[in-house]
Write a protein that holds these residues in place. Structure first.
Motif, PDB file in Angstrom:
ATOM      1  N   PHE A   1       0.967  -1.282  -0.004  1.00 54.46           N
ATOM      2  CA  PHE A   1      -0.167   0.108   0.022  1.00 54.46           C
ATOM      3  C   PHE A   1       0.957   1.147  -0.014  1.00 54.46           C
ATOM      4  CE2 PHE A   1      -2.079  -3.404   2.229  1.00 54.46           C
ATOM      5  CZ  PHE A   1      -3.245  -3.333   1.742  1.00 54.46           C
ATOM      6  N   MET A   2       1.003   2.045  -0.929  1.00 53.56           N
ATOM      7  CA  MET A   2       2.033   3.074  -1.260  1.00 53.56           C
ATOM      8  C   MET A   2       1.186   4.364  -1.277  1.00 53.56           C
ATOM      9  SD  MET A   2       5.219   3.577  -3.889  1.00 53.56           S
ATOM     10  CE  MET A   2       5.867   5.363  -3.725  1.00 53.56           C
ATOM     11  N   HIS A   3       0.828   4.919  -0.051  1.00 52.53           N
ATOM     12  CA  HIS A   3      -0.007   6.158  -0.255  1.00 52.53           C
ATOM     13  C   HIS A   3      -1.491   5.998  -0.613  1.00 52.53           C
ATOM     14  CE1 HIS A   3       3.239   8.987   0.194  1.00 52.53           C
ATOM     15  NE2 HIS A   3       3.793   8.227  -0.604  1.00 52.53           N
ATOM     16  N   SER A   4      -1.908   4.662  -0.190  1.00 56.28           N
ATOM     17  CA  SER A   4      -3.260   4.385  -0.660  1.00 56.28           C
ATOM     18  C   SER A   4      -4.068   3.994   0.695  1.00 56.28           C
ATOM     19  CB  SER A   4      -3.381   3.244  -1.554  1.00 56.28           C
ATOM     20  OG  SER A   4      -2.453   2.146  -0.964  1.00 56.28           O
ATOM     21  N   LEU A   5      -3.477   3.556   1.922  1.00 59.04           N
ATOM     22  CA  LEU A   5      -4.144   2.989   3.051  1.00 59.04           C
ATOM     23  C   LEU A   5      -4.922   4.382   3.411  1.00 59.04           C
ATOM     24  CD1 LEU A   5      -3.937   0.181   4.213  1.00 59.04           C
ATOM     25  CD2 LEU A   5      -2.431   1.446   6.044  1.00 59.04           C
ATOM     26  N   ALA A   6      -4.496   5.628   3.576  1.00 57.96           N
ATOM     27  CA  ALA A   6      -5.308   6.583   3.772  1.00 57.96           C
ATOM     28  C   ALA A   6      -6.625   6.852   3.231  1.00 57.96           C
ATOM     29  CB  ALA A   6      -4.306   8.042   4.148  1.00 57.96           C
ATOM     30  N   HIS A   7      -6.733   6.315   2.095  1.00 54.69           N
ATOM     31  CA  HIS A   7      -7.961   6.548   1.107  1.00 54.69           C
ATOM     32  C   HIS A   7      -8.824   5.456   1.576  1.00 54.69           C
ATOM     33  CE1 HIS A   7      -5.844   9.643  -1.299  1.00 54.69           C
ATOM     34  NE2 HIS A   7      -4.918   8.696  -1.008  1.00 54.69           N
ATOM     35  N   ILE A   8      -8.721   4.402   2.375  1.00 53.39           N
ATOM     36  CA  ILE A   8      -9.550   3.489   2.794  1.00 53.39           C
ATOM     37  C   ILE A   8     -10.485   3.560   3.999  1.00 53.39           C
ATOM     38  CG2 ILE A   8      -9.646   0.875   3.125  1.00 53.39           C
ATOM     39  CD1 ILE A   8      -6.905   0.875   1.432  1.00 53.39           C
ATOM     40  N   PRO A   9     -11.865   3.485   3.903  1.00 52.80           N
ATOM     41  CA  PRO A   9     -12.620   3.992   5.303  1.00 52.80           C
ATOM     42  C   PRO A   9     -12.357   3.246   6.058  1.00 52.80           C
ATOM     43  CG  PRO A   9     -13.816   4.354   3.077  1.00 52.80           C
ATOM     44  CD  PRO A   9     -12.648   3.688   2.776  1.00 52.80           C
ATOM     45  N   ASP A  10     -12.625   1.708   5.917  1.00 52.68           N
ATOM     46  CA  ASP A  10     -12.497   0.641   7.047  1.00 52.68           C
ATOM     47  C   ASP A  10     -11.130  -0.210   6.865  1.00 52.68           C
ATOM     48  OD1 ASP A  10     -12.817  -1.090   8.718  1.00 52.68           O
ATOM     49  OD2 ASP A  10     -14.726  -2.254   7.685  1.00 52.68           O
ATOM     50  N   VAL A  11     -10.086   0.586   7.183  1.00 52.54           N
ATOM     51  CA  VAL A  11      -8.817  -0.267   7.066  1.00 52.54           C
ATOM     52  C   VAL A  11      -8.784  -1.640   7.862  1.00 52.54           C
ATOM     53  CG1 VAL A  11      -6.422  -0.050   7.342  1.00 52.54           C
ATOM     54  CG2 VAL A  11      -7.423   2.017   6.644  1.00 52.54           C
ATOM     55  N   VAL A  12      -9.005  -1.640   9.037  1.00 51.54           N
ATOM     56  CA  VAL A  12      -8.970  -2.749   9.601  1.00 51.54           C
ATOM     57  C   VAL A  12      -9.968  -4.104   9.196  1.00 51.54           C
ATOM     58  CG1 VAL A  12      -9.524  -3.970  11.918  1.00 51.54           C
ATOM     59  CG2 VAL A  12      -8.409  -1.796  12.211  1.00 51.54           C
ATOM     60  N   GLY A  13     -10.948  -3.482   8.763  1.00 47.37           N
ATOM     61  CA  GLY A  13     -11.874  -4.467   8.071  1.00 47.37           C
ATOM     62  C   GLY A  13     -11.489  -4.959   6.735  1.00 47.37           C
ATOM     63  N   MET A  14     -10.815  -4.106   5.902  1.00 48.00           N
ATOM     64  CA  MET A  14     -10.072  -4.466   4.519  1.00 48.00           C
ATOM     65  C   MET A  14      -8.928  -5.326   4.955  1.00 48.00           C
ATOM     66  SD  MET A  14      -7.480  -3.644   2.653  1.00 48.00           S
ATOM     67  CE  MET A  14      -6.599  -2.227   3.533  1.00 48.00           C
ATOM     68  N   LEU A  15      -7.938  -5.048   5.996  1.00 41.51           N
ATOM     69  CA  LEU A  15      -6.832  -5.657   6.035  1.00 41.51           C
ATOM     70  C   LEU A  15      -7.264  -7.331   6.540  1.00 41.51           C
ATOM     71  CD1 LEU A  15      -4.659  -3.224   7.718  1.00 41.51           C
ATOM     72  CD2 LEU A  15      -4.211  -4.209   5.723  1.00 41.51           C
ATOM     73  N   SER A  16      -8.406  -7.242   7.636  1.00 41.21           N
ATOM     74  CA  SER A  16      -8.964  -8.689   7.979  1.00 41.21           C
ATOM     75  C   SER A  16      -9.525  -9.455   6.786  1.00 41.21           C
ATOM     76  CB  SER A  16      -9.945  -8.524   9.000  1.00 41.21           C
ATOM     77  OG  SER A  16      -9.636  -7.702  10.109  1.00 41.21           O
ATOM     78  N   ARG A  17     -10.182  -8.767   5.750  1.00 42.71           N
ATOM     79  CA  ARG A  17     -10.643  -9.708   4.587  1.00 42.71           C
ATOM     80  C   ARG A  17      -9.550 -10.050   3.845  1.00 42.71           C
ATOM     81  NH1 ARG A  17     -14.196  -5.266   5.213  1.00 42.71           N
ATOM     82  NH2 ARG A  17     -13.379  -4.254   3.429  1.00 42.71           N
ATOM     83  N   LEU A  18      -8.490  -9.426   3.785  1.00 42.84           N
ATOM     84  CA  LEU A  18      -7.307  -9.598   3.020  1.00 42.84           C
ATOM     85  C   LEU A  18      -6.691 -10.945   3.373  1.00 42.84           C
ATOM     86  CD1 LEU A  18      -5.913  -8.013   0.594  1.00 42.84           C
ATOM     87  CD2 LEU A  18      -4.598  -7.002   1.917  1.00 42.84           C
ATOM     88  N   HIS A  19      -6.816 -11.562   4.441  1.00 44.29           N
ATOM     89  CA  HIS A  19      -6.085 -12.441   5.115  1.00 44.29           C
ATOM     90  C   HIS A  19      -6.013 -13.799   4.000  1.00 44.29           C
ATOM     91  CE1 HIS A  19      -5.562 -11.762   9.416  1.00 44.29           C
ATOM     92  NE2 HIS A  19      -5.350 -10.700   8.955  1.00 44.29           N
ATOM     93  N   GLN A  20      -7.445 -13.991   3.396  1.00 44.30           N
ATOM     94  CA  GLN A  20      -7.727 -15.123   2.751  1.00 44.30           C
ATOM     95  C   GLN A  20      -6.772 -15.147   1.478  1.00 44.30           C
ATOM     96  OE1 GLN A  20     -11.761 -15.114   0.933  1.00 44.30           O
ATOM     97  NE2 GLN A  20     -11.769 -12.859   1.423  1.00 44.30           N
ATOM     98  N   PHE A  21      -6.391 -14.111   0.862  1.00 45.27           N
ATOM     99  CA  PHE A  21      -5.514 -13.965  -0.033  1.00 45.27           C
ATOM    100  C   PHE A  21      -3.855 -13.871   0.038  1.00 45.27           C
ATOM    101  CE2 PHE A  21      -9.359 -11.620  -0.987  1.00 45.27           C
ATOM    102  CZ  PHE A  21      -9.959 -12.540  -1.760  1.00 45.27           C
ATOM    103  N   LEU A  22      -3.669 -14.233   1.357  1.00 45.82           N
ATOM    104  CA  LEU A  22      -2.266 -13.902   1.782  1.00 45.82           C
ATOM    105  C   LEU A  22      -1.731 -15.303   2.112  1.00 45.82           C
ATOM    106  CD1 LEU A  22      -2.241 -10.945   3.912  1.00 45.82           C
ATOM    107  CD2 LEU A  22      -1.800 -10.998   1.567  1.00 45.82           C
ATOM    108  N   LYS A  23      -0.556 -15.656   1.722  1.00 42.63           N
ATOM    109  CA  LYS A  23       0.084 -16.961   2.316  1.00 42.63           C
ATOM    110  C   LYS A  23       0.629 -16.552   3.769  1.00 42.63           C
ATOM    111  CE  LYS A  23       1.461 -18.258  -2.333  1.00 42.63           C
ATOM    112  NZ  LYS A  23       2.739 -18.302  -3.295  1.00 42.63           N
ATOM    113  N   PRO A  24       0.809 -17.570   4.619  1.00 41.03           N
ATOM    114  CA  PRO A  24       1.533 -17.437   5.859  1.00 41.03           C
ATOM    115  C   PRO A  24       2.627 -16.499   5.939  1.00 41.03           C
ATOM    116  CG  PRO A  24       0.670 -19.650   5.709  1.00 41.03           C
ATOM    117  CD  PRO A  24       0.711 -18.976   4.543  1.00 41.03           C
TER     118      PRO A  24
END
Length: 188
Positions: A92-115
């Motif tokens: 996230f390069m200068h984009s996190l500040a534009h996301i309303p629900d950062v915690v929710g988005m980061l949590s949903r992102l788990h399914q697309f991440l390897k450990p």
């Protein structure tokens, strides 16, 4: 779709030496390896994708942005929000500040991440912005919905289930505050 004026502002910023230095710093934090699938979350017009793809031709660099920009610098890099594979690196390069629900988005992102997926953020430091504006309200562009301090950025990632491996500041200094914050994290 963003206006042509906003796209022009992005192109002007992305053409600056300071932006290129930030992409180099981002590259060092990402530690991209051959064959990695890399996602630029909030990619805008795609300049970082283009630069990282040139540095790492054996990696696959994708972009995701909720907005479509007419003046993209690379074609066919956007992916839909229903990703069908997991990524080795996300930034996230200068984009996190534009996301309303950062915690929710980061949590949903788990399914697309390897450990072992490395998640990297570079974002403006609100403490630095406050000092830069002589302790007055920070006026940013209308698309910014979040400001982060070192502590709030780290807390955001921990609330979303990430382990912070590295964090810090870099860039222009005012007092003890630097212009940019960065964080490197992995899912817990």
């Amino acid at each position: 779709m963003y206006s042509k004026d906003y796209s022009k502002r992005l192109k002007d910023w992305n053409a600056s030496e300071k932006y290129r230095d930030e992409v180099d710093f981002l590259n060092s934090l990402l530690a991209i390896q051959s064959g990695n699938k890399v996602l630029d979350y909030g990619c805008g017009i795609g300049t970082a994708i283009k630069l990282l793809s040139e540095k790492h031709p054996q990696a696959q660099v994708y972009g995701y942005d909720v907005n479509r920009f007419e003046d993209r610098v690379v074609d066919d890099f956007y992916i839909r929000s229903d990703f069908y594979f997991q990524f080795d690196r996300i930034y996230f390069m200068h984009s996190l500040a534009h996301i309303p629900d950062v915690v929710g988005m980061l949590s949903r992102l788990h399914q697309f991440l390897k450990p072992e997926t490395r998640v990297v953020v570079i974002t403006p430091n609100s403490d630095w912005l406050w000092l830069k504006n002589n302790c007055k309200e920070v006026k940013t562009d209308k698309t910014v919905v979040n400001h982060f301090t070192s502590k709030s950025l780290k807390n955001t990632f921990e609330l979303a289930g990430y382990k912070v491996a590295m964090s810090g500041m870099y860039g222009e200094l005012i007092g003890l505050q630097a212009e940019r914050l960065y964080i490197v994290a992995k899912i817990n």
